[in-house]
Design a protein around this motif. Sequence first.
Motif, mmCIF file in Angstrom:
data_model
loop_
_atom_site.group_PDB
_atom_site.id
_atom_site.type_symbol
_atom_site.label_atom_id
_atom_site.label_comp_id
_atom_site.label_asym_id
_atom_site.label_seq_id
_atom_site.Cartn_x
_atom_site.Cartn_y
_atom_site.Cartn_z
ATOM 1 N N GLY A 46 0.840 -1.198 0.000
ATOM 2 C CA GLY A 46 0.000 0.000 0.000
ATOM 3 C C GLY A 46 0.871 1.243 0.000
ATOM 4 N N PRO A 47 0.284 2.400 0.171
ATOM 5 C CA PRO A 47 -1.120 2.582 0.530
ATOM 6 C C PRO A 47 -2.059 2.605 -0.664
ATOM 7 N N SER A 48 -3.316 2.266 -0.402
ATOM 8 C CA SER A 48 -4.400 2.458 -1.350
ATOM 9 C C SER A 48 -5.220 3.652 -0.888
ATOM 10 N N PRO A 49 -5.690 4.476 -1.816
ATOM 11 C CA PRO A 49 -6.422 5.676 -1.390
ATOM 12 C C PRO A 49 -7.757 5.330 -0.750
ATOM 13 N N VAL A 50 -8.056 5.967 0.362
ATOM 14 C CA VAL A 50 -9.356 5.855 1.007
ATOM 15 C C VAL A 50 -10.159 7.120 0.768
ATOM 16 N N GLY A 51 -9.505 8.256 0.813
ATOM 17 C CA GLY A 51 -10.201 9.507 0.559
ATOM 18 C C GLY A 51 -9.224 10.611 0.216
ATOM 19 N N ILE A 52 -9.604 11.460 -0.725
ATOM 20 C CA ILE A 52 -8.836 12.652 -1.050
ATOM 21 C C ILE A 52 -9.556 13.812 -0.385
ATOM 22 N N LEU A 53 -8.911 14.443 0.566
ATOM 23 C CA LEU A 53 -9.597 15.316 1.498
ATOM 24 C C LEU A 53 -9.269 16.788 1.252
ATOM 25 N N PRO A 54 -10.146 17.681 1.700
ATOM 26 C CA PRO A 54 -9.937 19.104 1.473
ATOM 27 C C PRO A 54 -8.623 19.590 2.080
ATOM 28 N N PRO A 55 -7.746 20.240 1.293
ATOM 29 C CA PRO A 55 -6.453 20.683 1.826
ATOM 30 C C PRO A 55 -6.592 21.752 2.903
ATOM 31 N N SER A 56 -7.759 22.426 2.970
ATOM 32 C CA SER A 56 -7.956 23.460 3.969
ATOM 33 C C SER A 56 -8.131 22.900 5.374
ATOM 34 N N ASP A 57 -8.455 21.617 5.488
ATOM 35 C CA ASP A 57 -8.660 20.982 6.789
ATOM 36 C C ASP A 57 -8.174 19.545 6.717
ATOM 37 N N PRO A 58 -6.852 19.342 6.641
ATOM 38 C CA PRO A 58 -6.313 17.989 6.461
ATOM 39 C C PRO A 58 -6.640 17.097 7.646
ATOM 40 N N PRO A 59 -6.603 15.767 7.449
ATOM 41 C CA PRO A 59 -7.045 14.836 8.485
ATOM 42 C C PRO A 59 -6.002 14.600 9.560
ATOM 43 N N ALA A 60 -6.481 14.307 10.747
ATOM 44 C CA ALA A 60 -5.643 13.841 11.847
ATOM 45 C C ALA A 60 -6.354 12.674 12.515
ATOM 46 N N SER A 61 -5.590 11.696 12.969
ATOM 47 C CA SER A 61 -6.120 10.559 13.737
ATOM 48 C C SER A 61 -7.311 9.881 13.075
ATOM 49 N N PRO A 62 -7.194 9.431 11.805
ATOM 50 C CA PRO A 62 -8.332 8.739 11.203
ATOM 51 C C PRO A 62 -8.589 7.393 11.860
ATOM 52 N N GLN A 63 -9.869 7.042 12.000
ATOM 53 C CA GLN A 63 -10.267 5.751 12.564
ATOM 54 C C GLN A 63 -11.156 5.049 11.550
ATOM 55 N N LEU A 64 -10.891 3.782 11.276
ATOM 56 C CA LEU A 64 -11.562 3.044 10.209
ATOM 57 C C LEU A 64 -12.263 1.824 10.757
ATOM 58 N N ILE A 65 -13.414 1.480 10.150
ATOM 59 C CA ILE A 65 -14.003 0.166 10.346
ATOM 60 C C ILE A 65 -14.339 -0.418 8.977
ATOM 61 N N ILE A 66 -14.398 -1.728 8.912
ATOM 62 C CA ILE A 66 -14.790 -2.439 7.699
ATOM 63 C C ILE A 66 -16.230 -2.864 7.862
ATOM 64 N N THR A 67 -17.073 -2.524 6.907
ATOM 65 C CA THR A 67 -18.495 -2.832 7.030
ATOM 66 C C THR A 67 -18.720 -4.334 7.029
ATOM 67 N N ALA A 68 -19.904 -4.730 7.521
ATOM 68 C CA ALA A 68 -20.215 -6.148 7.655
ATOM 69 C C ALA A 68 -20.156 -6.876 6.323
ATOM 70 N N SER A 69 -20.421 -6.167 5.230
ATOM 71 C CA SER A 69 -20.376 -6.792 3.915
ATOM 72 C C SER A 69 -18.962 -6.908 3.390
ATOM 73 N N CYS A 70 -17.987 -6.298 4.095
ATOM 74 C CA CYS A 70 -16.585 -6.264 3.668
ATOM 75 C C CYS A 70 -16.418 -5.571 2.328
ATOM 76 N N ALA A 71 -17.381 -4.773 1.942
ATOM 77 C CA ALA A 71 -17.335 -4.147 0.625
ATOM 78 C C ALA A 71 -16.720 -2.764 0.647
ATOM 79 N N SER A 72 -16.598 -2.162 1.808
ATOM 80 C CA SER A 72 -16.086 -0.797 1.830
ATOM 81 C C SER A 72 -15.525 -0.469 3.197
ATOM 82 N N HIS A 73 -14.816 0.656 3.244
ATOM 83 C CA HIS A 73 -14.303 1.180 4.496
ATOM 84 C C HIS A 73 -15.187 2.327 4.966
#
Length: 334
Positions: A46-73
């Motif tokens: 990896g990495p594989s992209p999860v999200g391209i986020l607004p540069p005006s408010d970049p991310p900190a401390s992202p938390q992820l779960i995998i849905t029950a269908s395992c189809a998405s994050h």
Amino acid sequence: MGGSKNCPPRGSQDFAGGNLEAIGVQTSADIGSWQYAYPAGNTWSGPSPVGILPPSDPPASPQLIITASCASHLVVYRGQASGGLFFLSGYSVTPTLVTSTKTVGSPAFVESDYGDGGGARLEVVAPLATGGLSHWSTSAGSPGSPWTFDEHFAGEEKYDAVAMIESSWGHLEVIARTTGGNLHEWYEQAGVWYDDGLMVADGSTISDISGPPGLIQSTYGATSIDPKTIGNFELVTPLASGGVAEWWRDNNTAGFPWHINRIADQGAWKSLNPPVFVPHHYTNAAIIEDNRGFAGGIYYVVGQTTGEVNGWSDVTLTPLPNTKPGFSGLWPGY
């Protein structure tokens, strides 16, 4: 901190061919995910992209779960500029607002069974800049549903990191790191949060905690012979003095006592006279248990201050390969 209540959260299904999933902020300030191929290869990719986020408010401390269908994050992250919380569904490039309230540190994010009619619900707990903790939720089965504020709790004490699970009792269980380096326990029942106090292990108040902890309820302590037995809580935390500490809570003994398991470190002895052990310092931790029956393997990863990720197996005590930079969580896919 799963479909069963053993992994945080809903991550015990087969995902990506049995790989582990980690997520973090890339150098571009976008969110990416890494996969750990287990057992074949034993390497990170990896990495594989999860999200391209607004540069005006970049991310900190992202938390992820995998849905029950395992189809998405599903991702919740704190904006570095605003301190608000944002939600990304799947691989959407457009985040939605959880709250504009200024939060700090690392939030916790799980999928529970608290939804209407027994359906799934998304739960977020985060430290506030003004002190205490707050809880927000939304329906997991209705894409685009608004997030609602549920409760502020924990008074005005200052926190900077939260770990959360839904336990086999059907409670949300929270362990929050105070800015003073202690750990405070809370649990939620029927919409009310209750204070379990500062964590004490083997007679001593836990201290020296330096980063976000990882928490699960494992199958250790539970047996197929006696359905009344309950799995232990397993906790892993970075230490300010160096290394990573493992604790476990005995959920089958009155008072639910915590115990220290061990302190792990990949530090090295420096050739001085006398030799000096130089510990590694870590930024955050995540923990899982595989789903291959009772008392499966416990695995955890920790981020180093150098930006690398280290992994251990509680079964083999052998460090797993570490090659990829900063992460915020680990999810199993056995």
